[in-house]
Structure formats: structure tokens, C-alpha cells
Design a protein around this motif. Structure first.
Motif, short mmCIF file in Angstrom:
data_model
loop_
_atom_site.label_atom_id
_atom_site.label_comp_id
_atom_site.label_asym_id
_atom_site.label_seq_id
_atom_site.Cartn_x
_atom_site.Cartn_y
_atom_site.Cartn_z
N ASP A 154 0.84 -1.20 0.00
CA ASP A 154 0.00 0.00 0.00
C ASP A 154 0.87 1.25 0.00
O ASP A 154 0.63 2.20 -0.74
N ARG A 155 1.89 1.22 0.85
CA ARG A 155 2.75 2.40 0.97
C ARG A 155 3.55 2.64 -0.31
O ARG A 155 3.67 3.77 -0.79
N GLY B 1 1.26 4.14 -2.87
CA GLY B 1 0.97 5.54 -2.58
C GLY B 1 2.15 6.44 -2.93
O GLY B 1 1.98 7.56 -3.42
N GLU C 177 -7.45 19.19 0.29
CA GLU C 177 -7.34 18.08 1.24
C GLU C 177 -7.25 16.74 0.52
O GLU C 177 -6.60 15.80 1.01
N THR D 180 -3.58 16.57 -0.06
CA THR D 180 -2.77 16.35 1.14
C THR D 180 -3.06 14.96 1.71
O THR D 180 -2.18 14.34 2.31
N ALA D 181 -4.30 14.47 1.53
CA ALA D 181 -4.62 13.10 1.96
C ALA D 181 -3.76 12.10 1.20
O ALA D 181 -3.31 11.10 1.76
N ALA D 182 -3.51 12.39 -0.09
CA ALA D 182 -2.67 11.50 -0.90
C ALA D 182 -1.25 11.49 -0.35
O ALA D 182 -0.60 10.45 -0.28
N TYR E 20 -0.45 12.17 2.81
CA TYR E 20 -0.50 11.54 4.12
C TYR E 20 -0.59 10.02 3.99
O TYR E 20 0.12 9.28 4.68
N CYS E 21 -1.49 9.55 3.11
CA CYS E 21 -1.68 8.11 2.97
C CYS E 21 -0.40 7.43 2.47
O CYS E 21 -0.13 6.27 2.78
N ALA E 22 0.40 8.16 1.68
CA ALA E 22 1.64 7.59 1.17
C ALA E 22 2.73 7.60 2.23
O ALA E 22 3.84 7.14 1.98
N THR F 85 2.76 16.11 5.17
CA THR F 85 1.79 16.95 4.46
C THR F 85 2.49 18.23 4.00
O THR F 85 3.06 18.95 4.80
N ARG G 226 -3.99 14.98 -8.12
CA ARG G 226 -3.80 14.07 -6.99
C ARG G 226 -2.86 12.92 -7.38
O ARG G 226 -2.08 12.44 -6.55
N MET H 278 -3.07 17.13 7.83
CA MET H 278 -3.83 15.93 7.41
C MET H 278 -3.43 14.75 8.28
O MET H 278 -2.26 14.44 8.41
N LEU I 223 -9.35 13.07 8.50
CA LEU I 223 -10.07 12.24 7.53
C LEU I 223 -11.40 11.75 8.10
O LEU I 223 -12.44 11.82 7.44
N LEU J 37 -8.50 5.53 -0.49
CA LEU J 37 -7.45 5.77 0.51
C LEU J 37 -6.42 4.66 0.46
O LEU J 37 -5.21 4.91 0.56
N ARG J 38 -6.90 3.41 0.30
CA ARG J 38 -5.96 2.30 0.17
C ARG J 38 -5.08 2.47 -1.06
O ARG J 38 -3.88 2.27 -1.03
N CYS J 39 -5.71 2.88 -2.17
CA CYS J 39 -4.97 3.13 -3.41
C CYS J 39 -3.90 4.18 -3.21
O CYS J 39 -2.81 4.11 -3.76
N LEU J 40 -4.26 5.18 -2.40
CA LEU J 40 -3.33 6.28 -2.18
C LEU J 40 -2.23 5.88 -1.21
O LEU J 40 -1.34 6.67 -0.93
N GLY J 41 -2.34 4.67 -0.66
CA GLY J 41 -1.24 4.17 0.16
C GLY J 41 -1.58 3.87 1.60
O GLY J 41 -0.73 3.41 2.35
N ALA J 42 -2.84 4.16 2.04
CA ALA J 42 -3.19 3.90 3.43
C ALA J 42 -3.30 2.40 3.66
O ALA J 42 -3.87 1.69 2.86
N SER J 43 -2.75 1.93 4.79
CA SER J 43 -2.80 0.51 5.10
C SER J 43 -4.21 0.16 5.59
O SER J 43 -4.96 1.04 6.02
N ARG K 58 -4.99 1.56 8.98
CA ARG K 58 -5.33 2.99 9.05
C ARG K 58 -6.78 3.22 8.66
O ARG K 58 -7.47 4.05 9.25
#
Lengths: 212, 411
Positions: free
Chosen positions: A74-75, A78, A98, A101-103, A105-107, A111, A148, B1, B6, B316-322, B325
Motif C-alpha cells: 500500500d505504501r 501511494g 485536502e 494532502t490526503a494522498a 498523508y496516505c503515502a 503533508t 492528486r 492531514m 479524515l 485511501l488504500r490506493c493512495l497508500g493507506a494501510s 489505518r
């Protein structure tokens, strides 16, 4: 740079999908062509690490993507892969800024608002930074989705039918934008489409329909 | 963020539905809190007022009425009893202490109680100012009486009967010689004086009997008996046993060997609380149903939201969130809702009890305060954890297991 080797997907009650080997260099742009149902989206998902192939391997840069699992995968996705979905999938509860920035953060990146604004500026929607996705026009939303995808400066940009719902002028604009941004990041750009208009913009193509 | 932004953004995005869950949860918690406060304060007050009083000897009638009138000072007395007979029981070897009470008058609705200083000691009353009474017509007042406007050294007139607005004994004014500190007992609402004061007024009162109509008599219902000086009557005797063994025989002896009645506060209070308890239990069940409904609605809401949120979470998973999370985001949402609901509910419950207490204060009943916090409220603070986690459980599990590729293709 991106290498998909002998990728195979087996469905329980259907024929297995075998994909041709794909090797693309950094900065190379390529179309993924074929009629609906031939597996374009499936191959994109495999390349994105969203779908693990039953055999074969996916490499991006130095990383064996197919060897990664769970949160690691996942990481990596991202951080290094930008995806523009056919339905965009912007998060409706977050503002445009946001969403970017969520993109980050998730990676697992810090931020970085200026960087996010910069990405918005590059696709020409910086003035919509504090709008909600529902307040955007289709064209604006498409640009935000592209912003994004590139905000983390990925090595690979994947897009699924980016032009299917657009008129000729906008379709050309979006393709130009994608190519320009991919160039800027020196990323591999893989565009899955059945839209003939895309063919004039990008030379390199893989046609899943003919098995070429 | 971060995860909080979220989660909160999504809660805000569905304001209407989430407000509904919040209101349901708040009401459930508020009712539980209010019930807890009211039942604890009422039973606590009843226990404190009756503490150390093993038995009350008074005129025949309803035992509950005797207890309510002489221990809690809420009802009218059953009547009066002759002093000599009361004294006979007070000197019984099984009796450790007997405090005489003589009721009959009030001022501004506060009861004037003729008694001995033993009553003050019994409730551990301390003088805030002044001194105890020494002569007839000297009075010591409780803290609430003083709050109602009576001051040290101020003269006041007793009014016949136990509620305001009767015949005033204008020719026999009392004088306040002492003010007691608050005790949190019935003592706070009483005006204490010597037995002689009450006798003096009512001896006079009976001499002047032809001046009054008989309508006043019910205030001292037992006063009509002949053969002894009516000035030598008291209303009741508060008795403490010398040993627990007395509990077995003494009440029965009083009830069978005299015209008097013995009532046991512990027993009557338990009977009263049992009657009230029915109501408390019903309300408690209702609050339980409300909370259950709130949990269920939060659960259904989170579950339903998942249907549409699946895409967001997959993105969110696609964007890298485990997966962890993503589950955390759902959990944060559920916990935020239930924490807010619980805190608002606690606040509302306390405010409601305080409001009831203030509104009902004029009734001179038991004071209710919403400004105290009970240890029993602590488990309520655990509620959001339980509720939130339960509500988030299945959606979180689904989010955890979700096949991102399939979800996004379907969307």
C-alpha cells in the motif's frame, strides 16, 4: 523501468487471462488498447499492485512490486504510483486541497501544502483549492484527479479511460496535461483506453485485443 | 492531514444522519445519569435522615406517616402522645437514647420543632453563629431556614399548623439565638426550640380555646384526649436501642402494651423506596432501550455508510493507506460520535436534575442537586468505548477485507 513479465490472472470459472510482456522506460508514454472486457483495467490494477497476478512479475524501477504485501505494498503504491480512475473517485468529504494532502498523508509523506497547491496550479485548478468535489465541473474534477495522481511525483502514472466522458477539445487537453505532467516527473505513463482520439496523441501502444 | 481530519471530515459530510445518532445517544445517557443522581440522592438523603434512629414512638396511625412526619418532616403527624407515657418508654433499659419531638407550628413553611439539644447532637449539627436555646421562646434555625431570610436575633412568630398561612401566635414571638451550619440532613430545614416553648404557646392556645374554631384542631389531632394537661404532650419519641436485640422485642412491646405506636424507619424507608423503585426500574429499562437504539442506529448508520464509503476507503488504500489505518478512521468516527454523545448526555442529565431540584425546591422536599458527581457515573464513561467499538466492528472488518480492485471496478 516498468516491466510486466508473463502476467497471468486465473478466474475460478472463466478462461485465464494471459498478458503480453510489457517493458517501458522512464518517461515513456504508452496506450493500452483493446475492446471493453479484454482486460485493460485488470492489467492496470496488476501494474498498480491492486491485484496480485497468479503468475508472472511486476517490477517498477528497482522494486519487485509482486513481492510486496500488505501495508508495504500500500505504501509503495501511494509513494510511487499515481492513479487516475475512470470515475475519478475524489473523496467527497474533503476539499480539493485536502484530497491532495490526503494522498501525501496516505503515502506516508509529510503533508506539504505548497507542493499540493503547486500540483493544482500545474493543472490549472488552484482557484478551486477549497471547493468540495461536488462543486466542481466534470472537467475541473478530472484535473483535480490528475493533480492528486502526480502530487507525490510518482514513477508510474496509470489512467483508466481518462477521455471517455469528454468532448474532443477536452479530451485533447486532458491527454496533453497527462503527458506534460508525466514528462515533468519523468514517469511512465500508461493510458488504458478504447478511445480512438488518444491514438493521435501517443505513439507507443499495446493492443490487448489482437494479442500484439 | 491525519486520521482525525479524515474521519471528522466524513462525519461533517453526513451531518444530518450523524446528528440523529448523537441525539439518541445523548438522550439515553442523560436519562441514565439523571436516574442515577435522583435515586442516589433520594435514598442517600433518606438514609442520612434516619441514621441512628432505630424506632419512633408516636400516636397510632399509619407507621409510614409517623416516620414521614417525625423523621423526614414531610407529612403531618399521626397525633400526639402523653408525655408521661412517652417517658415511661424512654426509661426502658433497652433504650439508649430517646429524643422527644413536639410538632405543630411553622413559620414560612419551616417546621418549628420542640425538642432537646440531643437532636442537634444526633445530626451532628454545628453552630455557625450564636448559641443553643436555653430559655423558652429561644430558637436555633437550620441553614436553609437562615437562607430563607431569618437572621440571628430576629424575632419571628409561629403559625399554627405545619404549612404556611395558618393562625399566627402573634403574642408569643420567638427569637433566633443560633444558626446551624449545613448538615445535609433534614435538620437544615427545621427551627429548633425547647419543648417548653411549644407547651407555653399551646397552653395559652388551649386557654383561649373559645377564641378559635375547631377547624384548627387537626393540626394537633391527638390533642383532644381528656384527663391530663394538654401542655404535657409530645408528638413522638426518636429512639435509639441500647443493643440490636431490642429490635426484636421493643417495637412489639410498645405496640401491644400501650396505646402508642412504634414504627421502624429502616423498615418504612425500605418500603417507600420499594414503591419508588418500581418507577426507577421502569425508567432505567427505558433508558437502556434508548441507549440500545442509539447503538443500533449508530451501527446501522456506519454499516450503511460503508456501502458508499467503500469507494472512499478503497481510494485511501490506493493512495497508500494501510488496512489498519482505514479501520482506525472508521473507529475514530464511531468513538467520536459516542464520546460526544456520552459527554453531552452526562451534561444534560446533570442539568436536568439541577433544574428539577431548583424547580421543586419550593416544595421543601428533598433537595436534588445536579452539581455533584457520583462514583457510579464512572462506568458511563466507558460506554462510548463499548458502543463505538461495537458499532465500528463489522464495517471495519469489511473495510479491512475489502478487495480494492474489485470495489473500484464496480464503482
Amino acid at each position: 523501468m516498468l516491466a510486466l513479465e508473463r502476467v497471468e490472472i486465473r478466474y475460478p470459472q472463466a478462461a485465464q487471462l494471459q498478458f503480453p510482456t510489457v517493458r517501458l522506460n522512464a518517461g515513456e508514454h504508452c496506450l493500452l488498447l483493446g475492446p471493453s472486457g479484454c482486460g485493460k483495467t485488470t492489467l492496470l490494477h496488476v501494474a498498480a499492485g491492486l491485484l496480485t497476478p497468479d503468475s508472472g512479475s511486476v517490477r517498477l524501477g528497482e522494486t519487485e512490486v509482486t513481492a510486496l504485501t500488505g501495508a508495504q505494498l500500500d505504501r509503495f503504491r501511494g509513494r510511487h504510483i499515481g492513479i487516475v480512475f475512470q470515475r475519478l473517485h475524489l473523496i467527497p468529504s474533503l476539499t480539493v486541497l485536502e484530497n491532495l494532502t490526503a494522498a501525501q498523508y496516505c503515502a506516508g509523506l509529510p503533508t506539504d501544502e505548497p507542493a499540493a497547491r503547486g500540483a493544482l496550479a500545474r493543472v490549472g485548478v488552484e482557484h478551486k483549492a477549497s471547493a468540495l468535489p461536488a462543486q466542481l465541473s466534470q472537467g475541473q474534477a478530472q484535473r483535480v484527479a490528475i493533480a492528486r495522481a502526480i502530487v507525490n511525483r510518482p514513477q508510474l502514472i496509470l489512467t483508466d479511460e481518462p477521455t471517455s466522458s469528454l468532448d474532443d477539445a477536452n479530451a485533447r487537453l486532458v491527454l496533453e496535461l497527462l503527458q506534460a505532467q508525466a514528462q515533468e516527473c519523468n514517469a511512465v505513463l500508461l493510458v488504458a483506453t478504447h478511445d480512438a482520439r488518444a491514438k493521435s496523441a501517443i505513439e507507443r501502444r499495446i493492443d490487448l485485443g489482437t494479442g500484439a | 492531514m491525519n486520521l482525525l481530519t479524515l474521519g471528522m471530515a466524513d462525519l461533517r459530510h453526513h451531518k444530518l444522519a450523524n446528528s440523529l445518532h448523537l441525539i439518541l445517544l445523548t438522550l439515553g445517557v442523560a436519562i441514565i445519569t439523571a436516574l442515577l443522581l435522583i435515586s442516589t440522592e433520594i435514598s442517600g438523603r433518606l438514609e442520612r435522615d434516619a441514621d441512628g434512629i432505630d424506632m419512633v414512638i408516636g400516636a397510632k396511625g399509619s407507621p409510614l406517616q409517623l416516620i414521614l412526619s417525625t423523621v423526614y418532616h414531610l407529612d403531618i403527624p399521626t397525633g400526639n402522645i402523653p408525655l408521661d407515657e412517652a417517658n415511661r418508654w424512654a426509661q426502658n433499659p433497652m433504650v439508649a437514647q430517646a429524643i422527644p419531638l413536639s410538632l405543630g407550628d411553622n413559620t414560612k413553611g419551616f417546621r418549628i420543632v420542640g425538642t432537646t439539644t440531643a437532636l442537634v447532637q444526633h445530626y451532628q449539627g454545628k453552630l455557625g453563629s450564636g448559641r443553643l436555646w436555653q430559655k423558652p421562646m429561644e430558637a436555633v434555625i437550620g441553614s436553609e431556614v437562615s437562607k430563607a431570610g431569618l437572621k440571628l436575633d430576629q424575632p419571628f412568630v409561629g403559625v399554627h399548623g405545619l404549612t404556611a398561612g395558618g393562625h399566627a401566635h402573634a403574642d408569643h414571638p420567638y427569637r433566633v439565638v443560633g444558626v446551624l451550619e449545613p448538615t445535609g440532613t433534614v435538620l437544615d430545614r427545621l427551627i429548633l426550640t425547647s419543648l417548653d416553648s411549644v407547651w407555653e404557646i399551646h397552653a395559652q392556645h388551649h386557654h383561649d380555646a373559645d377564641d378559635h374554631d375547631e377547624a384548627e384542631a387537626p393540626a394537633m389531632p391527638g390533642a383532644a384526649g381528656g384527663g391530663y394537661n394538654p401542655s404535657q404532650e409530645i408528638t413522638a419519641l426518636l429512639v435509639r436501642y441500647r443493643s440490636p436485640l431490642a429490635a426484636i422485642s421493643l417495637p412489639r412491646m410498645v405496640n401491644s402494651q400501650s396505646k402508642l405506636q412504634a414504627a421502624v424507619p429502616a423498615f418504612e424507608t425500605a418500603r417507600l423506596l420499594q414503591l419508588l423503585g418500581l418507577g426507577f426500574d421502569t425508567l432505567r429499562a427505558l433508558a437502556g432501550v434508548l441507549i440500545l437504539t442509539a447503538v443500533l442506529s449508530a451501527f446501522v448508520a456506519l454499516y450503511n455508510a460503508m456501502e458508499t464509503r467503500q469507494y472512499d476507503l478503497a481510494v485511501l488504500r490506493c493512495l497508500g493507506a494501510s488496512p489498519g489505518r482505514v479501520v482506525a478512521i472508521l473507529w475514530i468516527q464511531a468513538i467520536a460520535l459516542s464520546v460526544a454523545g456520552t459527554l453531552l448526555g452526562l451534561l444534560l442529565g446533570h442539568a436536568a436534575v439541577e433544574t428539577i431540584g431548583r424547580l421543586a425546591n419550593t416544595a421543601r422536599g428533598i433537595d436534588l442537586s445536579g452539581l455533584i458527581v457520583l462514583p457510579a457515573e464512572l462506568p458511563i464513561l466507558l460506554l462510548p468505548l463499548v458502543v463505538g467499538t461495537t458499532a465500528a466492528l463489522i464495517p471495519a472488518w469489511r473495510a479491512y477485507r475489502t478487495d480494492i480492485a474489485a470495489t473500484l471496478s464496480a464503482g
